[in-house]
Motif scaffolding. Structure first.
Motif, PDB file in Angstrom:
ATOM      1  N   ILE A   1       0.840  -1.194   0.000  1.00  0.00           N
ATOM      2  CA  ILE A   1       0.000   0.000   0.000  1.00  0.00           C
ATOM      3  C   ILE A   1       0.878   1.247   0.000  1.00  0.00           C
ATOM      4  CG2 ILE A   1      -1.827   1.248   1.212  1.00  0.00           C
ATOM      5  CD1 ILE A   1      -2.503  -1.453   2.609  1.00  0.00           C
ATOM      6  N   GLY A   2       0.668   2.100  -0.986  1.00  0.00           N
ATOM      7  CA  GLY A   2       1.321   3.399  -1.053  1.00  0.00           C
ATOM      8  C   GLY A   2       0.334   4.451  -0.594  1.00  0.00           C
ATOM      9  N   ILE A   3       0.708   5.222   0.423  1.00  0.00           N
ATOM     10  CA  ILE A   3      -0.181   6.225   0.999  1.00  0.00           C
ATOM     11  C   ILE A   3       0.416   7.598   0.742  1.00  0.00           C
ATOM     12  CG2 ILE A   3      -1.268   7.039   3.122  1.00  0.00           C
ATOM     13  CD1 ILE A   3      -0.818   4.093   4.167  1.00  0.00           C
ATOM     14  N   ASP A   4      -0.358   8.464   0.079  1.00  0.00           N
ATOM     15  CA  ASP A   4       0.163   9.774  -0.283  1.00  0.00           C
ATOM     16  C   ASP A   4      -0.991  10.758  -0.429  1.00  0.00           C
ATOM     17  OD1 ASP A   4       3.094  10.628  -1.767  1.00  0.00           O
ATOM     18  OD2 ASP A   4       1.396  11.990  -2.004  1.00  0.00           O
ATOM     19  N   VAL A   5      -0.721  12.011  -0.119  1.00  0.00           N
ATOM     20  CA  VAL A   5      -1.707  13.081  -0.255  1.00  0.00           C
ATOM     21  C   VAL A   5      -2.172  13.194  -1.709  1.00  0.00           C
ATOM     22  CG1 VAL A   5      -2.044  15.574  -0.021  1.00  0.00           C
ATOM     23  CG2 VAL A   5      -0.727  14.343   1.680  1.00  0.00           C
ATOM     24  N   LEU A   6      -1.293  12.929  -2.648  1.00  0.00           N
ATOM     25  CA  LEU A   6      -1.604  13.098  -4.068  1.00  0.00           C
ATOM     26  C   LEU A   6      -1.920  11.780  -4.784  1.00  0.00           C
ATOM     27  CD1 LEU A   6       1.132  15.745  -4.895  1.00  0.00           C
ATOM     28  CD2 LEU A   6      -1.328  16.124  -4.682  1.00  0.00           C
ATOM     29  N   ALA A   7      -2.247  10.735  -4.041  1.00  0.00           N
ATOM     30  CA  ALA A   7      -2.473   9.415  -4.651  1.00  0.00           C
ATOM     31  C   ALA A   7      -3.526   9.452  -5.752  1.00  0.00           C
ATOM     32  CB  ALA A   7      -2.856   8.399  -3.579  1.00  0.00           C
ATOM     33  N   SER A   8      -4.626  10.138  -5.536  1.00  0.00           N
ATOM     34  CA  SER A   8      -5.674  10.181  -6.563  1.00  0.00           C
ATOM     35  C   SER A   8      -5.189  10.927  -7.806  1.00  0.00           C
ATOM     36  CB  SER A   8      -6.946  10.819  -6.015  1.00  0.00           C
ATOM     37  OG  SER A   8      -6.685  12.124  -5.549  1.00  0.00           O
ATOM     38  N   VAL A   9      -4.373  11.951  -7.631  1.00  0.00           N
ATOM     39  CA  VAL A   9      -3.819  12.689  -8.767  1.00  0.00           C
ATOM     40  C   VAL A   9      -2.812  11.816  -9.508  1.00  0.00           C
ATOM     41  CG1 VAL A   9      -2.648  14.803  -9.500  1.00  0.00           C
ATOM     42  CG2 VAL A   9      -4.146  14.856  -7.506  1.00  0.00           C
ATOM     43  N   TYR A  10      -2.007  11.047  -8.773  1.00  0.00           N
ATOM     44  CA  TYR A  10      -1.060  10.122  -9.411  1.00  0.00           C
ATOM     45  C   TYR A  10      -1.805   9.131 -10.306  1.00  0.00           C
ATOM     46  CZ  TYR A  10       2.237  11.595  -5.711  1.00  0.00           C
ATOM     47  OH  TYR A  10       3.033  12.300  -4.858  1.00  0.00           O
ATOM     48  N   ARG A  11      -2.890   8.562  -9.773  1.00  0.00           N
ATOM     49  CA  ARG A  11      -3.655   7.571 -10.547  1.00  0.00           C
ATOM     50  C   ARG A  11      -4.248   8.184 -11.814  1.00  0.00           C
ATOM     51  NH1 ARG A  11      -5.350   5.700  -5.345  1.00  0.00           N
ATOM     52  NH2 ARG A  11      -7.204   6.996  -5.501  1.00  0.00           N
ATOM     53  N   ARG A  12      -4.713   9.433 -11.725  1.00  0.00           N
ATOM     54  CA  ARG A  12      -5.284  10.108 -12.905  1.00  0.00           C
ATOM     55  C   ARG A  12      -4.224  10.483 -13.931  1.00  0.00           C
ATOM     56  NH1 ARG A  12      -7.978  13.796  -9.310  1.00  0.00           N
ATOM     57  NH2 ARG A  12      -6.592  15.406 -10.100  1.00  0.00           N
ATOM     58  N   THR A  13      -3.018  10.783 -13.463  1.00  0.00           N
ATOM     59  CA  THR A  13      -1.987  11.353 -14.327  1.00  0.00           C
ATOM     60  C   THR A  13      -1.070  10.315 -14.945  1.00  0.00           C
ATOM     61  OG1 THR A  13      -2.020  13.301 -12.896  1.00  0.00           O
ATOM     62  CG2 THR A  13      -0.151  13.092 -14.406  1.00  0.00           C
ATOM     63  N   PHE A  14      -0.685   9.317 -14.175  1.00  0.00           N
ATOM     64  CA  PHE A  14       0.299   8.332 -14.631  1.00  0.00           C
ATOM     65  C   PHE A  14      -0.332   6.946 -14.729  1.00  0.00           C
ATOM     66  CE2 PHE A  14       2.584  11.404 -11.833  1.00  0.00           C
ATOM     67  CZ  PHE A  14       3.260  12.090 -12.828  1.00  0.00           C
ATOM     68  N   ASP A  15       0.204   6.117 -15.605  1.00  0.00           N
ATOM     69  CA  ASP A  15      -0.237   4.732 -15.714  1.00  0.00           C
ATOM     70  C   ASP A  15       0.515   3.923 -14.657  1.00  0.00           C
ATOM     71  OD1 ASP A  15      -1.166   2.259 -16.440  1.00  0.00           O
ATOM     72  OD2 ASP A  15       0.121   2.094 -18.209  1.00  0.00           O
ATOM     73  N   LEU A  16      -0.163   3.623 -13.563  1.00  0.00           N
ATOM     74  CA  LEU A  16       0.471   2.919 -12.449  1.00  0.00           C
ATOM     75  C   LEU A  16       0.011   1.464 -12.345  1.00  0.00           C
ATOM     76  CD1 LEU A  16       0.083   5.749  -9.761  1.00  0.00           C
ATOM     77  CD2 LEU A  16       2.006   5.336 -11.297  1.00  0.00           C
ATOM     78  N   GLY A  17      -0.738   1.006 -13.329  1.00  0.00           N
ATOM     79  CA  GLY A  17      -1.308  -0.338 -13.290  1.00  0.00           C
ATOM     80  C   GLY A  17      -0.291  -1.462 -13.210  1.00  0.00           C
ATOM     81  N   ASP A  18       0.875  -1.270 -13.801  1.00  0.00           N
ATOM     82  CA  ASP A  18       1.874  -2.343 -13.799  1.00  0.00           C
ATOM     83  C   ASP A  18       2.628  -2.436 -12.473  1.00  0.00           C
ATOM     84  OD1 ASP A  18       3.227   0.042 -14.175  1.00  0.00           O
ATOM     85  OD2 ASP A  18       4.743  -0.839 -15.486  1.00  0.00           O
ATOM     86  N   GLN A  19       2.389  -1.525 -11.562  1.00  0.00           N
ATOM     87  CA  GLN A  19       3.125  -1.534 -10.289  1.00  0.00           C
ATOM     88  C   GLN A  19       2.569  -2.531  -9.276  1.00  0.00           C
ATOM     89  OE1 GLN A  19       3.417   2.451  -8.784  1.00  0.00           O
ATOM     90  NE2 GLN A  19       4.724   3.108 -10.467  1.00  0.00           N
TER      91      GLN A  19
END
Length: 127
Positions: free
Chosen positions: A99-117
Protein backbone atom coordinates in the motif's frame (compact mmCIF):
# COMPACT_ATOMS: atom_id res chain seq x y z
CA UNK A 1 12.69 39.87 -22.79
CA UNK A 2 11.69 39.48 -19.14
CA UNK A 3 14.78 37.38 -18.44
CA UNK A 4 17.02 40.29 -19.46
CA UNK A 5 15.08 42.78 -17.33
CA UNK A 6 15.03 40.86 -14.06
CA UNK A 7 17.96 39.84 -11.88
CA UNK A 8 18.53 36.03 -12.08
CA UNK A 9 17.14 35.41 -8.60
CA UNK A 10 13.87 37.20 -9.40
CA UNK A 11 13.54 35.59 -12.80
CA UNK A 12 13.89 32.14 -11.17
CA UNK A 13 11.13 33.05 -8.70
CA UNK A 14 8.93 34.26 -11.54
CA UNK A 15 9.46 31.02 -13.50
CA UNK A 16 8.68 28.95 -10.42
CA UNK A 17 5.51 30.96 -9.78
CA UNK A 18 4.33 30.52 -13.39
CA UNK A 19 5.04 26.77 -13.38
CA UNK A 20 3.29 26.34 -10.02
CA UNK A 21 0.18 28.16 -11.26
CA UNK A 22 0.17 26.07 -14.44
CA UNK A 23 0.40 22.84 -12.44
CA UNK A 24 -2.36 23.98 -10.07
CA UNK A 25 -4.67 24.57 -13.02
CA UNK A 26 -3.64 21.43 -14.92
CA UNK A 27 -4.20 19.05 -11.99
CA UNK A 28 -7.01 20.91 -10.24
CA UNK A 29 -4.95 21.54 -7.11
CA UNK A 30 -5.42 24.40 -4.67
CA UNK A 31 -2.20 23.90 -2.69
CA UNK A 32 0.94 25.34 -4.35
CA UNK A 33 3.12 22.79 -2.50
CA UNK A 34 1.17 19.93 -4.09
CA UNK A 35 1.40 21.59 -7.51
CA UNK A 36 5.19 21.89 -7.20
CA UNK A 37 5.40 18.24 -6.17
CA UNK A 38 3.35 17.20 -9.21
CA UNK A 39 5.65 19.33 -11.36
CA UNK A 40 8.60 17.38 -9.95
CA UNK A 41 6.96 14.01 -10.69
CA UNK A 42 5.94 15.04 -14.21
CA UNK A 43 9.53 16.08 -14.91
CA UNK A 44 10.87 12.77 -13.53
CA UNK A 45 8.36 10.79 -15.58
CA UNK A 46 9.40 12.59 -18.77
CA UNK A 47 13.14 12.30 -18.02
CA UNK A 48 12.77 8.55 -17.42
CA UNK A 49 11.09 7.90 -20.75
CA UNK A 50 7.44 7.89 -19.67
CA UNK A 51 7.87 5.45 -16.79
CA UNK A 52 9.24 5.55 -13.27
CA UNK A 53 12.50 3.81 -12.45
CA UNK A 54 12.11 1.98 -9.14
CA UNK A 55 14.69 -0.85 -9.19
CA UNK A 56 16.82 0.76 -6.50
CA UNK A 57 14.10 0.68 -3.81
CA UNK A 58 14.73 -2.93 -2.81
CA UNK A 59 18.36 -2.24 -1.82
CA UNK A 60 17.35 0.94 0.00
CA UNK A 61 14.46 -0.58 1.93
CA UNK A 62 16.42 -3.71 2.89
CA UNK A 63 19.28 -1.53 4.12
CA UNK A 64 16.89 0.59 6.20
CA UNK A 65 15.32 -2.55 7.69
CA UNK A 66 18.75 -4.19 8.17
CA UNK A 67 17.44 -7.33 6.45
CA UNK A 68 19.45 -9.51 4.05
CA UNK A 69 16.53 -10.23 1.69
CA UNK A 70 12.85 -9.57 1.09
CA UNK A 71 11.62 -12.72 2.84
CA UNK A 72 10.85 -10.72 5.99
CA UNK A 73 7.81 -9.12 4.26
CA UNK A 74 6.32 -12.46 3.18
CA UNK A 75 2.62 -12.59 4.01
CA UNK A 76 2.62 -9.13 5.63
CA UNK A 77 0.88 -5.90 4.78
CA UNK A 78 3.55 -3.35 3.80
CA UNK A 79 2.88 0.40 3.55
CA UNK A 80 4.91 3.41 2.45
CA UNK A 81 3.68 6.77 3.74
CA UNK A 82 4.44 9.63 1.36
CA UNK A 83 5.31 7.14 -1.33
CA UNK A 84 5.04 9.24 -4.49
CA UNK A 85 4.08 7.56 -7.79
CA UNK A 86 7.36 5.72 -8.35
CA UNK A 87 6.26 2.30 -7.05
CA UNK A 88 8.42 2.13 -3.96
CA UNK A 89 7.05 -1.25 -2.86
CA UNK A 90 7.05 -3.13 -6.18
CA UNK A 91 10.05 -5.13 -4.97
CA UNK A 92 8.04 -6.64 -2.05
CA UNK A 93 6.37 -9.33 -4.16
CA UNK A 94 5.97 -11.71 -1.21
CA UNK A 95 3.88 -9.23 0.79
CA UNK A 96 0.18 -9.90 1.19
CA UNK A 97 -0.59 -6.26 0.33
CA UNK A 98 1.57 -3.35 -0.81
CA UNK A 99 0.00 0.00 0.00
CA UNK A 100 1.32 3.40 -1.05
CA UNK A 101 -0.18 6.23 1.00
CA UNK A 102 0.16 9.77 -0.28
CA UNK A 103 -1.71 13.08 -0.25
CA UNK A 104 -1.60 13.10 -4.07
CA UNK A 105 -2.47 9.41 -4.65
CA UNK A 106 -5.67 10.18 -6.56
CA UNK A 107 -3.82 12.69 -8.77
CA UNK A 108 -1.06 10.12 -9.41
CA UNK A 109 -3.66 7.57 -10.55
CA UNK A 110 -5.28 10.11 -12.91
CA UNK A 111 -1.99 11.35 -14.33
CA UNK A 112 0.30 8.33 -14.63
CA UNK A 113 -0.24 4.73 -15.71
CA UNK A 114 0.47 2.92 -12.45
CA UNK A 115 -1.31 -0.34 -13.29
CA UNK A 116 1.87 -2.34 -13.80
CA UNK A 117 3.12 -1.53 -10.29
CA UNK A 118 0.72 -3.90 -8.51
CA UNK A 119 0.46 -1.58 -5.54
CA UNK A 120 -2.61 -0.04 -3.96
CA UNK A 121 -2.48 3.74 -3.79
CA UNK A 122 -4.50 5.39 -1.04
CA UNK A 123 -5.03 9.10 -0.53
CA UNK A 124 -4.35 10.70 2.85
CA UNK A 125 -4.33 14.19 4.30
CA UNK A 126 -1.51 16.19 5.83
CA UNK A 127 -3.52 16.97 8.96
Amino acid sequence: MLKRLLPPRWYYRYERYVKTRRMMKQFGLSNPKHAREMGYWVDCHEEEGGRFNNDWYERLMLAIAAEPDASFVAGKVVADFGCGPRGSLCWATGARRRIGIDVLASVYRRTFDLGDQQMEYMASTET
